[in-house]
Design a protein around this motif. Structure first.
Motif, PDB file in Angstrom:
ATOM      1  N   GLY A 159       0.845  -1.186   0.000  1.00  0.00           N
ATOM      2  CA  GLY A 159       0.000   0.000   0.000  1.00  0.00           C
ATOM      3  C   GLY A 159       0.876   1.229   0.000  1.00  0.00           C
ATOM      4  N   PHE A 160       0.327   2.326  -0.509  1.00  0.00           N
ATOM      5  CA  PHE A 160       1.099   3.573  -0.512  1.00  0.00           C
ATOM      6  C   PHE A 160       0.163   4.765  -0.454  1.00  0.00           C
ATOM      7  CE2 PHE A 160       2.662   7.239  -2.940  1.00  0.00           C
ATOM      8  CZ  PHE A 160       3.789   7.557  -2.190  1.00  0.00           C
ATOM      9  N   VAL A 161       0.538   5.746   0.352  1.00  0.00           N
ATOM     10  CA  VAL A 161      -0.122   7.049   0.291  1.00  0.00           C
ATOM     11  C   VAL A 161       0.961   8.101   0.528  1.00  0.00           C
ATOM     12  CG1 VAL A 161      -0.978   6.703   2.678  1.00  0.00           C
ATOM     13  CG2 VAL A 161      -1.879   8.564   1.290  1.00  0.00           C
ATOM     14  N   GLY A 162       1.019   9.077  -0.387  1.00  0.00           N
ATOM     15  CA  GLY A 162       2.086  10.076  -0.265  1.00  0.00           C
ATOM     16  C   GLY A 162       2.074  11.069  -1.403  1.00  0.00           C
ATOM     17  N   LYS A 163       3.292  11.559  -1.734  1.00  0.00           N
ATOM     18  CA  LYS A 163       3.377  12.654  -2.697  1.00  0.00           C
ATOM     19  C   LYS A 163       3.478  12.144  -4.135  1.00  0.00           C
ATOM     20  CE  LYS A 163       6.952  13.919  -0.157  1.00  0.00           C
ATOM     21  NZ  LYS A 163       7.991  14.486   0.640  1.00  0.00           N
ATOM     22  N   HIS A 164       3.930  10.905  -4.305  1.00  0.00           N
ATOM     23  CA  HIS A 164       4.171  10.386  -5.653  1.00  0.00           C
ATOM     24  C   HIS A 164       2.965   9.635  -6.204  1.00  0.00           C
ATOM     25  CE1 HIS A 164       8.234  11.058  -4.092  1.00  0.00           C
ATOM     26  NE2 HIS A 164       8.512  11.326  -5.359  1.00  0.00           N
ATOM     27  N   GLN A 165       3.081   9.254  -7.480  1.00  0.00           N
ATOM     28  CA  GLN A 165       2.065   8.401  -8.079  1.00  0.00           C
ATOM     29  C   GLN A 165       2.149   7.018  -7.426  1.00  0.00           C
ATOM     30  OE1 GLN A 165      -0.394   9.148 -10.584  1.00  0.00           O
ATOM     31  NE2 GLN A 165       0.157  11.057  -9.562  1.00  0.00           N
TER      32      GLN A 165
END
Ligand code: G6P
Length: 622
Positions: A6-12
């Motif tokens: 999972g990822f949540v942040g500034k990038h795609q």
């Protein structure tokens, strides 16, 4: 099995998710999928059957899917065959079976584990008007969250908590709610999950290699805990929905250790890492000229109180226990049992309360081994975990922990973790022997200097690997292989046989050489390959006799023994030699040619060495 990211942040998110999944593909590889959200827009779901490259192609390496918050999954099918419909992510609405597209659902999620009571829950949800498009237990879990979310009009944490109370089984769950953009909710019970946080970005993964090149700072989420993840931050909750504090931990693995580093396969790279990691494991338990288990937490007092040792493990880790049993019985004169975790957990075994239960596990997450650990603790036994993955469930729940220092092992077929586990058990055997007065300090020092030689001896065997490559090419199409040996040689045969069958798909069996004539010898026919493992000098002639019996029935004989036993060439058709070593520890050398043989035969047959069919590295289902 199955890997989640999972990822949540500034990038795609999509390229990051795909990169993470590529590091977790060893956990499952029959289908993969991602769900990505762009701000408050609906989630876009893309899935593909087969290897991850199909999903990469479908999404143009992630570039075709826009958004900076997402979840991903690589699957090892349990409930429902490998198909696009059964692939994750799953959604609360009526369709996620399509190849790709925006989903209208309020809840979308991925899951690693098994929901055991999914049938009962499915019936309940059917009565409430839910429809199901897949055969998976995961779809049921996602719909149950949706049901509680709407019925009680609560926030995500409470809806997940209510679901956790209702489901039985294991899960590492990641969920996104349409009403909560740029947020991922996770929950965990008995399936691995770590959360990495760095400047303004948050990562989720089943295992360390998936996030190692992004951050080394992780939170270990505990059993029956949940978390709310936003960019750069993680908040943790218990089952009551109350917030709990967690410490950020720094991972010691380096990035290169999870890359192939010029080798064609992880397995070959890991075979070559063995001298180093075995030496590291030895050094971590060796101080001031003797064994030092103080970091493990085992005191002399504890050791004196143990009436015996009971190894519990699965797969190759169980083979380590089999070899260690001979060593401990001989050096420490203690009774030793070796149990398959999947049997131990249900057999209601009668074991003395004072037996030390030793759970061996590379991943520290194997479901059966974890359950066996809990069973042993519930019976009042002390448990020592010999584990590779720091912070894993088995490490956290054991009374004492001995970490092997193999580093991340990616190839499904274990090599370096197995070798480190062997070394760990030798050190344990020596300590048990000394503390219990069965082994003098002088004898222990002699054995320790023998152990110090192992890494160098492994290097020598690896330098001579081309002969085995030649032999493997010659036997790449053999139908049956039998590995025979006595004592520790038998324990090593078990591992050699497993290496052969799991990556080359050739039928193979390991037999205690003396047992052969009680049935198995009827399978020997012209051209059957019989590999005699001959590391025990006192049993050498006995096993040779058994090999000769096979030859008389048409077998082709390979002998594996120490330099010096050249007379074996009168009997065997092909011989592989290893350096001489004390018989207690020679298994560490005997296993190397057998790993190489399995590897080269798999390569010669054009198979996927690192990801053999139907297998997964970390078996988090029973
Ligand atoms: C799987 C792996 C084996 C491993 C076994 C136990 O079957 O393919 O290599 O020996 O699980 O895993 P563990 O992580 O507990 O050592």
């Amino acid at each position: 099995m199955c890997g989640i990211v999972g990822f949540v942040g500034k990038h795609q998110a999509a390229p990051i998710l795909l990169e993470g999944l590529s590091k977790l593909e060893y956990r499952g590889y029959d289908s993969a999928g991602i769900a990505v959200r762009d701000g408050d827009k609906k989630a876009e779901v893309v899935k593909a059957t087969g290897r991850l490259k199909n999903l990469e192609e479908k999404t143009d390496d992630g570039k075709a899917v826009v958004g900076s918050c997402g979840i991903g999954h690589t699957r090892w099918a349990t409930h429902g065959g490998p198909s696009q419909t059964n692939a994750h992510p799953h959604v609360s609405g009526n369709c996620s079976g399509s190849a790709s597209g925006t989903v209208e659902s309020d809840v979308v999620g991925v899951h690693n584990g098994i929901i055991e009571n999914y049938q009962e829950l499915k019936e309940k949800l059917l009565k409430h008007g839910y429809e199901f498009y897949s055969e998976t237990d995961t779809e049921v879990a996602i719909k149950l969250i949706d049901y509680y979310y709407k019925k009680y009009k609560v926030g995500p944490i409470d809806a997940i908590a209510k679901t956790m109370v209702r489901v039985r089984g294991s899960y590492a769950l990641e969920v996104m709610f349409a009403d909560y953009p740029n947020e991922i909710y996770v929950a965990r019970k008995d399936s691995p999950m770590i959360i990495g946080v760095t400047d303004g970005e948050t990562f989720i993964a089943s295992d360390v290699p998936a996030i190692l090149n992004r951050t080394k700072n992780v939170y270990y989420i505990g059993n029956n805990e949940m978390a709310r993840l936003v960019a750069g931050q993680a908040e943790f909750y218990d089952l009551n929905g109350d917030q709990i504090e967690k410490e950020l931990v720094e991972i010691k693995f380096d990035v290169e250790s999870a890359e192939k580093g010029g080798y064609e396969h992880f397995m070959m790279k890991e075979i070559h890492e063995q001298p180093k990691v075995v030496r590291d494991t030895f050094n971590s338990l060796y101080k001031n000229g003797t064994v030092d288990l103080s970091e493990v937490g085992l005191t002399e007092e504890d050791i004196k109180g143990f009436s015996g040792v009971c190894f519990v493990a699965c797969g190759s880790a169980w083979h380590v226990g089999m070899a260690a049993a001979y060593v401990i019985e001989d050096l420490a004169k203690m009774p030793v049992r070796v149990e398959l975790a999947s049997e131990f957990r249900y057999r209601k075994p009668v074991i003395d309360k004072n037996m030390l239960v030793v759970v061996i596990s590379q991943s520290g997450e194997t479901a059966d081994s974890l359950a066996a650990l809990r069973e042993a603790k519930a019976r009042g036994n002390k448990v020592l975990a010999i584990v590779n993955v720091v912070g894993s469930s088995i490490a956290r729940e054991a009374d004492y922990v001995l970490y092997t220092l193999a580093g991340p092992e990616i190839s499904v077929a274990t090599t370096k973790a197995y070798s480190c586990q062997l070394m760990a058990t030798y050190m344990l055997a020596l300590e048990l022997g000394v503390v219990r007065g069965e082994l003098s300090q002088e004898k222990c020092a002699e054995y320790l200097s023998e152990l110090e030689q192992i890494p160098e001896c492994i290097e020598k065997i690896l330098d001579d690997k081309e002969r085995l490559q030649w032999f493997a090419a010659k036997f790449a199409n053999v139908k049956d292989v039998f590995f025979i040996g006595r004592g520790i040689d038998y324990a090593i045969s078990l591992e050699g046989s497993l290496k052969m069958k799991e990556i080359s798909y050739i039928h193979s069996e390991a037999y205690a050489a003396g047992e052969l004539k009680h049935g198995t010898i009827s399978l020997i026919e012209d051209g059957t390959l019989v590999i005699g493992v001959l590391g025990q000098d006192d049993l050498y002639e006995k096993t040779i006799s058994n090999m000769v019996e096979c030859k008389a029935r048409g077998a082709y004989l390979m002998g594996l023994t120490a330099y010096g036993h050249y007379e074996i060439e009168d009997t065997a058709d092909f011989v592989s030699y290893i350096p001489k070593m004390d018989g207690h520890f020679i298994g560490s050398l005997l296993v190397i040619p057998l790993q190489l043989l399995g590897y080269y035969i798999s390569v010669a047959r054009g198979l996927d060495v690192d990801k053999p069919r139907n297998l997964a590295k970390s078996v988090t289902v029973e």
